[in-house]
Design a protein around this motif. Structure first.
Motif, PDB file in Angstrom:
ATOM      1  N   VAL A 171     -82.429 -62.455  16.734  1.00  0.00           N
ATOM      2  CA  VAL A 171     -81.826 -63.360  17.717  1.00  0.00           C
ATOM      3  C   VAL A 171     -82.888 -63.829  18.703  1.00  0.00           C
ATOM      4  CG1 VAL A 171     -80.094 -63.551  19.549  1.00  0.00           C
ATOM      5  CG2 VAL A 171     -79.543 -62.332  17.445  1.00  0.00           C
ATOM      6  N   GLU A 172     -83.815 -62.953  19.087  1.00  0.00           N
ATOM      7  CA  GLU A 172     -84.888 -63.331  20.011  1.00  0.00           C
ATOM      8  C   GLU A 172     -85.785 -64.408  19.410  1.00  0.00           C
ATOM      9  OE1 GLU A 172     -86.681 -59.565  20.888  1.00  0.00           O
ATOM     10  OE2 GLU A 172     -85.096 -59.004  22.304  1.00  0.00           O
ATOM     11  N   LEU A 214     -87.701 -69.926  19.516  1.00  0.00           N
ATOM     12  CA  LEU A 214     -88.080 -71.179  18.855  1.00  0.00           C
ATOM     13  C   LEU A 214     -87.217 -72.343  19.334  1.00  0.00           C
ATOM     14  CD1 LEU A 214     -88.703 -69.822  15.256  1.00  0.00           C
ATOM     15  CD2 LEU A 214     -90.415 -70.544  16.927  1.00  0.00           C
ATOM     16  N   ALA A 215     -85.930 -72.094  19.542  1.00  0.00           N
ATOM     17  CA  ALA A 215     -85.035 -73.144  20.022  1.00  0.00           C
ATOM     18  C   ALA A 215     -85.403 -73.573  21.444  1.00  0.00           C
ATOM     19  CB  ALA A 215     -83.586 -72.672  19.970  1.00  0.00           C
ATOM     20  N   VAL A 228     -88.345 -63.740  25.732  1.00  0.00           N
ATOM     21  CA  VAL A 228     -86.937 -63.702  25.330  1.00  0.00           C
ATOM     22  C   VAL A 228     -86.497 -62.252  25.184  1.00  0.00           C
ATOM     23  CG1 VAL A 228     -85.232 -64.418  23.623  1.00  0.00           C
ATOM     24  CG2 VAL A 228     -87.243 -65.843  24.034  1.00  0.00           C
ATOM     25  N   LYS A 229     -85.332 -61.948  25.727  1.00  0.00           N
ATOM     26  CA  LYS A 229     -84.724 -60.629  25.571  1.00  0.00           C
ATOM     27  C   LYS A 229     -83.275 -60.849  25.158  1.00  0.00           C
ATOM     28  CE  LYS A 229     -84.178 -56.189  25.965  1.00  0.00           C
ATOM     29  NZ  LYS A 229     -84.037 -55.605  24.651  1.00  0.00           N
ATOM     30  N   ALA A 230     -82.877 -60.194  24.067  1.00  0.00           N
ATOM     31  CA  ALA A 230     -81.507 -60.338  23.567  1.00  0.00           C
ATOM     32  C   ALA A 230     -80.816 -58.989  23.531  1.00  0.00           C
ATOM     33  CB  ALA A 230     -81.517 -60.942  22.163  1.00  0.00           C
ATOM     34  N   GLU A 260     -71.612 -56.462  18.139  1.00  0.00           N
ATOM     35  CA  GLU A 260     -71.055 -56.718  16.809  1.00  0.00           C
ATOM     36  C   GLU A 260     -70.705 -58.178  16.599  1.00  0.00           C
ATOM     37  OE1 GLU A 260     -68.036 -54.103  15.393  1.00  0.00           O
ATOM     38  OE2 GLU A 260     -68.982 -52.361  16.319  1.00  0.00           O
ATOM     39  N   VAL A 261     -70.164 -58.832  17.626  1.00  0.00           N
ATOM     40  CA  VAL A 261     -69.752 -60.230  17.473  1.00  0.00           C
ATOM     41  C   VAL A 261     -70.280 -61.140  18.578  1.00  0.00           C
ATOM     42  CG1 VAL A 261     -67.671 -59.697  16.158  1.00  0.00           C
ATOM     43  CG2 VAL A 261     -67.554 -59.794  18.638  1.00  0.00           C
ATOM     44  N   GLN A 262     -70.955 -60.573  19.571  1.00  0.00           N
ATOM     45  CA  GLN A 262     -71.446 -61.358  20.701  1.00  0.00           C
ATOM     46  C   GLN A 262     -72.892 -61.006  21.002  1.00  0.00           C
ATOM     47  OE1 GLN A 262     -68.650 -60.221  23.772  1.00  0.00           O
ATOM     48  NE2 GLN A 262     -67.449 -62.073  23.435  1.00  0.00           N
ATOM     49  N   THR A 263     -73.553 -61.924  21.695  1.00  0.00           N
ATOM     50  CA  THR A 263     -74.914 -61.668  22.147  1.00  0.00           C
ATOM     51  C   THR A 263     -75.122 -62.305  23.512  1.00  0.00           C
ATOM     52  OG1 THR A 263     -77.260 -61.809  21.553  1.00  0.00           O
ATOM     53  CG2 THR A 263     -75.905 -63.704  20.993  1.00  0.00           C
ATOM     54  N   ALA A 264     -76.040 -61.733  24.279  1.00  0.00           N
ATOM     55  CA  ALA A 264     -76.435 -62.276  25.573  1.00  0.00           C
ATOM     56  C   ALA A 264     -77.950 -62.374  25.580  1.00  0.00           C
ATOM     57  CB  ALA A 264     -75.958 -61.371  26.706  1.00  0.00           C
TER      58      ALA A 264
END
Length: 163
Positions: free
Chosen positions: A48-49, A54-55, A92-94, A98-102
């Motif tokens: 995810v990071e 990249l985005a 970046v820190k993620a 299970e279904v969500q990310t911050a």
């Protein structure tokens, strides 16, 4: 001895049917049910990071990612043979559930751009990329602007020395 099977059968005239030899059977899939429910997918924080990093870099007005110190150490590491390529996860820190990310991002913006507009564009681009690629719901994207790159400033990479 007598054949009881013939005796117990009712007398019906035998009519030959062309498809009498073909049996119609229903096709069942092994395991049955929805394939999506047959296992679990986990996505590492680093995945995810990378996607978010990249985005965020794709947004006009973002000069770099990370604080000055992390960029300096990254530049040194990039110049060492075998030290690796530029880190897509720098700044970046993620936190992945299970279904969500911050996500927490630290960016450096170019001088003269609207920081509010750049932050909004980064947030939109990161959310779209992470949700599309991972299927996770992005609940928040916190953006810290740690520096502004002035036009006359040199990048904080150490000078190359000839030996």
């Amino acid at each position: 001895m007598s054949d009881t099977t013939q005796r117990n059968r009712p007398e019906t005239p035998e009519v030959e049917q062309p498809d009498a030899q073909i049996r119609k059977t229903s096709v069942t899939k092994r395991g049955g049910g929805n394939p999506a429910g047959r296992g679990r997918t986990t996505i590492a924080d680093g995945v995810v990071e990378k996607i978010a990093g990249l985005a965020a870099r794709d947004v006009l007005g973002v000069h770099a990612m990370g604080s000055g110190i992390s960029r300096t150490f990254g530049a040194v590491r990039d110049r060492v043979p075998g030290g690796g390529s530029k880190s897509a996860t720098r700044g970046v820190k993620a936190e992945v559930g299970e279904v969500q990310t911050a996500l927490d991002l630290e960016i450096v913006v170019d001088y003269g751009v609207s920081i509010a507009d750049v932050a909004r564009d980064v947030r939109e681009n990161v959310i779209a990329a992470v949700e599309r690629m991972t299927g996770l719901e992005v609940v928040e994207v916190n953006i810290a602007v740690s520096d502004v790159k002035l036009p006359e400033e040199e990048d904080e990479e150490p000078e190359t020395r000839l030996q």
